[in-house]
Design a protein around this motif. Sequence first.
Motif, PDB file in Angstrom:
ATOM      1  N   ASP A 199      24.479  31.846   1.422  1.00  0.00           N
ATOM      2  CA  ASP A 199      24.300  33.220   1.905  1.00  0.00           C
ATOM      3  C   ASP A 199      22.835  33.654   1.864  1.00  0.00           C
ATOM      4  O   ASP A 199      22.352  34.342   2.761  1.00  0.00           O
ATOM      5  CB  ASP A 199      25.150  34.185   1.073  1.00  0.00           C
ATOM      6  N   THR A 200      22.138  33.244   0.809  1.00  0.00           N
ATOM      7  CA  THR A 200      20.743  33.652   0.644  1.00  0.00           C
ATOM      8  C   THR A 200      19.818  32.922   1.609  1.00  0.00           C
ATOM      9  O   THR A 200      18.710  33.401   1.899  1.00  0.00           O
ATOM     10  CB  THR A 200      20.284  33.396  -0.806  1.00  0.00           C
ATOM     11  N   SER A 201      20.249  31.768   2.122  1.00  0.00           N
ATOM     12  CA  SER A 201      19.372  30.979   2.992  1.00  0.00           C
ATOM     13  C   SER A 201      18.985  31.718   4.271  1.00  0.00           C
ATOM     14  O   SER A 201      17.988  31.379   4.911  1.00  0.00           O
ATOM     15  CB  SER A 201      20.034  29.643   3.348  1.00  0.00           C
ATOM     16  N   SER A 202      19.760  32.735   4.655  1.00  0.00           N
ATOM     17  CA  SER A 202      19.395  33.509   5.843  1.00  0.00           C
ATOM     18  C   SER A 202      18.097  34.279   5.628  1.00  0.00           C
ATOM     19  O   SER A 202      17.488  34.764   6.591  1.00  0.00           O
ATOM     20  CB  SER A 202      20.523  34.486   6.201  1.00  0.00           C
ATOM     21  N   ALA A 203      17.665  34.376   4.361  1.00  0.00           N
ATOM     22  CA  ALA A 203      16.425  35.094   4.055  1.00  0.00           C
ATOM     23  C   ALA A 203      15.181  34.247   4.309  1.00  0.00           C
ATOM     24  O   ALA A 203      14.055  34.763   4.222  1.00  0.00           O
ATOM     25  CB  ALA A 203      16.432  35.560   2.595  1.00  0.00           C
ATOM     26  N   VAL A 204      15.354  32.957   4.618  1.00  0.00           N
ATOM     27  CA  VAL A 204      14.194  32.094   4.880  1.00  0.00           C
ATOM     28  C   VAL A 204      13.395  32.631   6.059  1.00  0.00           C
ATOM     29  O   VAL A 204      12.158  32.739   6.007  1.00  0.00           O
ATOM     30  CB  VAL A 204      14.647  30.645   5.155  1.00  0.00           C
ATOM     31  N   PHE A 205      14.089  32.985   7.138  1.00  0.00           N
ATOM     32  CA  PHE A 205      13.395  33.513   8.306  1.00  0.00           C
ATOM     33  C   PHE A 205      12.842  34.914   8.049  1.00  0.00           C
ATOM     34  O   PHE A 205      11.849  35.307   8.666  1.00  0.00           O
ATOM     35  CB  PHE A 205      14.329  33.535   9.519  1.00  0.00           C
ATOM     36  N   LEU A 206      13.472  35.659   7.159  1.00  0.00           N
ATOM     37  CA  LEU A 206      12.926  36.963   6.777  1.00  0.00           C
ATOM     38  C   LEU A 206      11.576  36.780   6.086  1.00  0.00           C
ATOM     39  O   LEU A 206      10.598  37.497   6.387  1.00  0.00           O
ATOM     40  CB  LEU A 206      13.890  37.689   5.853  1.00  0.00           C
ATOM     41  N   ALA A 207      11.505  35.819   5.152  1.00  0.00           N
ATOM     42  CA  ALA A 207      10.247  35.560   4.454  1.00  0.00           C
ATOM     43  C   ALA A 207       9.164  35.140   5.441  1.00  0.00           C
ATOM     44  O   ALA A 207       8.006  35.580   5.345  1.00  0.00           O
ATOM     45  CB  ALA A 207      10.456  34.470   3.396  1.00  0.00           C
ATOM     46  N   ILE A 255      17.244  42.178   4.848  1.00  0.00           N
ATOM     47  CA  ILE A 255      17.261  42.076   3.386  1.00  0.00           C
ATOM     48  C   ILE A 255      18.690  42.157   2.853  1.00  0.00           C
ATOM     49  O   ILE A 255      19.085  41.428   1.944  1.00  0.00           O
ATOM     50  CB  ILE A 255      16.401  43.201   2.760  1.00  0.00           C
ATOM     51  N   ALA A 256      19.481  43.059   3.427  1.00  0.00           N
ATOM     52  CA  ALA A 256      20.834  43.295   2.923  1.00  0.00           C
ATOM     53  C   ALA A 256      21.773  42.122   3.165  1.00  0.00           C
ATOM     54  O   ALA A 256      22.687  41.882   2.367  1.00  0.00           O
ATOM     55  CB  ALA A 256      21.409  44.557   3.577  1.00  0.00           C
ATOM     56  N   LEU A 257      21.567  41.375   4.255  1.00  0.00           N
ATOM     57  CA  LEU A 257      22.487  40.286   4.595  1.00  0.00           C
ATOM     58  C   LEU A 257      22.580  39.234   3.487  1.00  0.00           C
ATOM     59  O   LEU A 257      23.692  38.947   3.011  1.00  0.00           O
ATOM     60  CB  LEU A 257      22.071  39.644   5.918  1.00  0.00           C
ATOM     61  N   PRO A 258      21.475  38.649   3.025  1.00  0.00           N
ATOM     62  CA  PRO A 258      21.603  37.668   1.934  1.00  0.00           C
ATOM     63  C   PRO A 258      21.986  38.304   0.602  1.00  0.00           C
ATOM     64  O   PRO A 258      22.768  37.730  -0.162  1.00  0.00           O
ATOM     65  CB  PRO A 258      20.213  37.021   1.871  1.00  0.00           C
ATOM     66  N   VAL A 259      21.461  39.498   0.331  1.00  0.00           N
ATOM     67  CA  VAL A 259      21.754  40.156  -0.946  1.00  0.00           C
ATOM     68  C   VAL A 259      23.233  40.520  -1.029  1.00  0.00           C
ATOM     69  O   VAL A 259      23.883  40.327  -2.065  1.00  0.00           O
ATOM     70  CB  VAL A 259      20.879  41.418  -1.117  1.00  0.00           C
ATOM     71  N   GLY A 260      23.770  41.046   0.062  1.00  0.00           N
ATOM     72  CA  GLY A 260      25.178  41.423   0.082  1.00  0.00           C
ATOM     73  C   GLY A 260      26.096  40.242  -0.157  1.00  0.00           C
ATOM     74  O   GLY A 260      27.110  40.353  -0.860  1.00  0.00           O
ATOM     75  N   GLY A 261      25.744  39.094   0.426  1.00  0.00           N
ATOM     76  CA  GLY A 261      26.560  37.905   0.229  1.00  0.00           C
ATOM     77  C   GLY A 261      26.589  37.461  -1.218  1.00  0.00           C
ATOM     78  O   GLY A 261      27.644  37.119  -1.756  1.00  0.00           O
ATOM     79  N   VAL A 262      25.435  37.509  -1.884  1.00  0.00           N
ATOM     80  CA  VAL A 262      25.347  37.090  -3.286  1.00  0.00           C
ATOM     81  C   VAL A 262      26.108  38.060  -4.185  1.00  0.00           C
ATOM     82  O   VAL A 262      26.847  37.652  -5.093  1.00  0.00           O
ATOM     83  CB  VAL A 262      23.873  36.990  -3.723  1.00  0.00           C
ATOM     84  N   ILE A 263      25.949  39.350  -3.949  1.00  0.00           N
ATOM     85  CA  ILE A 263      26.594  40.359  -4.791  1.00  0.00           C
ATOM     86  C   ILE A 263      28.109  40.292  -4.698  1.00  0.00           C
ATOM     87  O   ILE A 263      28.827  40.463  -5.688  1.00  0.00           O
ATOM     88  CB  ILE A 263      26.104  41.773  -4.398  1.00  0.00           C
ATOM     89  N   SER A 264      28.612  40.032  -3.507  1.00  0.00           N
ATOM     90  CA  SER A 264      30.062  40.105  -3.296  1.00  0.00           C
ATOM     91  C   SER A 264      30.829  38.892  -3.809  1.00  0.00           C
ATOM     92  O   SER A 264      32.045  38.965  -4.016  1.00  0.00           O
ATOM     93  CB  SER A 264      30.354  40.285  -1.800  1.00  0.00           C
TER      94      SER A 264
END
Length: 582
Positions: free
Chosen positions: A214-222, A399-408
């Motif tokens: 889920d967090t890997s979607s943040a790679v392109f955000l970074a 930001i919310a997409l990877p964070v939401g996946g981890v939290i849930s």
Amino acid sequence: MSLTHRVTTTEEYDGPWSREASPDSRHRKMSFNPLASPGTWTPAPFEEPIGAFEVPKWKRILQVLSAVIYCLFAAGVVFGFAAIKPVLLEEGVYRNQCTEKELEDDVRVCYGQELRLNLMFTVAAVSTNVVALPVGTILDRFGPRVSGILGALFITIGSILFAFAGDLPFDAYIPGYLFLALGGPFIFISSFQLSNTFPQYSGLILALLTGAFDTSSAVFLAYRLIYQATEGAFSPKKFFLIYLVVPAYILVVQVFFMPSTSYKTVGELTQTAENTANEIVHDSDDEIDDERMVQQLRDARRIHRDSIVSQITELLGTKDATNQTKEEVKKKNISGVWGALHGKTAAQQIRTPWFILITLFTVLQMLRINYFVATIRSQYTYLFHSAAKAEDMNNFFDIALPVGGVISIPFIGLLLDNTSTTFCMAMLVTIATTIGVLGVIPETWAAYGNIILFVLYRPLYYTAVSDYSAKVFGFATFGKVYGLIICLAGILNFAQSGLDAATHLTFHNNPIPINVILLSSALVVGLALVGFVARRSHKIHRENIEEEAEGARERLMPGADVGVADYGGVSSVGGEERGRRQ
């Protein structure tokens, strides 16, 4: 992805309570191959699975950490499309698709450009679902190492194509993004078996792997943040050339540290311990005349047996297996639908409302999810009549997409284990409807609420569908039936291109009509699904009560030798089964 947690955890305790099980079903090896024959559990033919006790603890820890790291950087990067899309627009990707008038007006993004970029994501999203079919076959036949190496190869090809797309004489962006998408399932699914490195912590390990996905979607955000900070100096070409470090790392880890075959499951470890217990006395002992030599051999075997049993016991922990089984049976009873179609062939199952309704619901929800991910900025640009506010929403979503996946993740497991399937399906329909309503309200509070619910709903939806499939259809046909659901949903996601065209051409960039159509369709199908599951769950519950009452009467009959043969069924010594639900 969480799906594997649902499958693996339950598979360990099927035992004599499984509706389709034979007495030794808990010792079978679960297959990843969705094309396997119904009712079969396919062992890896190339090499026997290894017990975790045979591998040093430090190496197992290193394997898990390595898998979490490469899943974090490669498993689901393509789902960060909303984050990299602004970079591609800034770089003028597919600007040649714009008309002369659009270029004269200097529009930020033209229709042809938007459609082409969204198609790139659609192809990637579809392939991610469809590729699960061959991944399972390759994983079963050749093992996790080969699967991981193939994943690294696909990611390498994708990165090179994307890096040099601007210099090549053909459109390399779509195939480049496609190969990035193909690599993800190969490395992610092959990592599932690492949950058996430490059986006591299998849930934690799977949660880490799923969280990394889920967090890997943040790679392109970074990358987008670096791109903006350098004012475009850190170009996509530079990024994807540097990104080649990731597949290189995966390749090194797979070759030098990862196992070539899967680790044994809890059931297989238990079977190993039982087999070892029978190895003290051999038939060949009769050929030895010296009794002292025979006794020495048996003592050596006993020491070896005790050593293996001790290591397996330490690995599995000291929790009483009976209590674990009771807990699993309790969870099955809570679901209300466990065993509804167990024992039937895949062909029989896919002709029932159980399959048809969940497939329609999955198709519509996956289409809504991917449509929103691909068009979030253009949707809010129209709703707010402001590109700046739409950009803010896009940034928040990234930001919310990877964070939401981890939290849930931890809450999803608790929800599915402690509530009925009817309740879970009703919750999915309710949240999806709320998201749809918030998505057409042109207010900032509604936009934030929509995004927050969306990022929490997405992992819940995917996990709930796999959980439903495991409970209703059973593990004997799980690969085929669940694979078919996801495959159909993926293929039908090509309809997203039609939705994009209708939004731009028919509704003049207004996303509300499309969202209302999707919302209404999903609501109708969702209500039908919940109503059907509720009725069938009530019927199953009533049948179980009748079976228990019949079993109690039979146990009171003098001379009757009756034992539990199946979850929800009672059999006599002669093998006659009563109350088995058809």
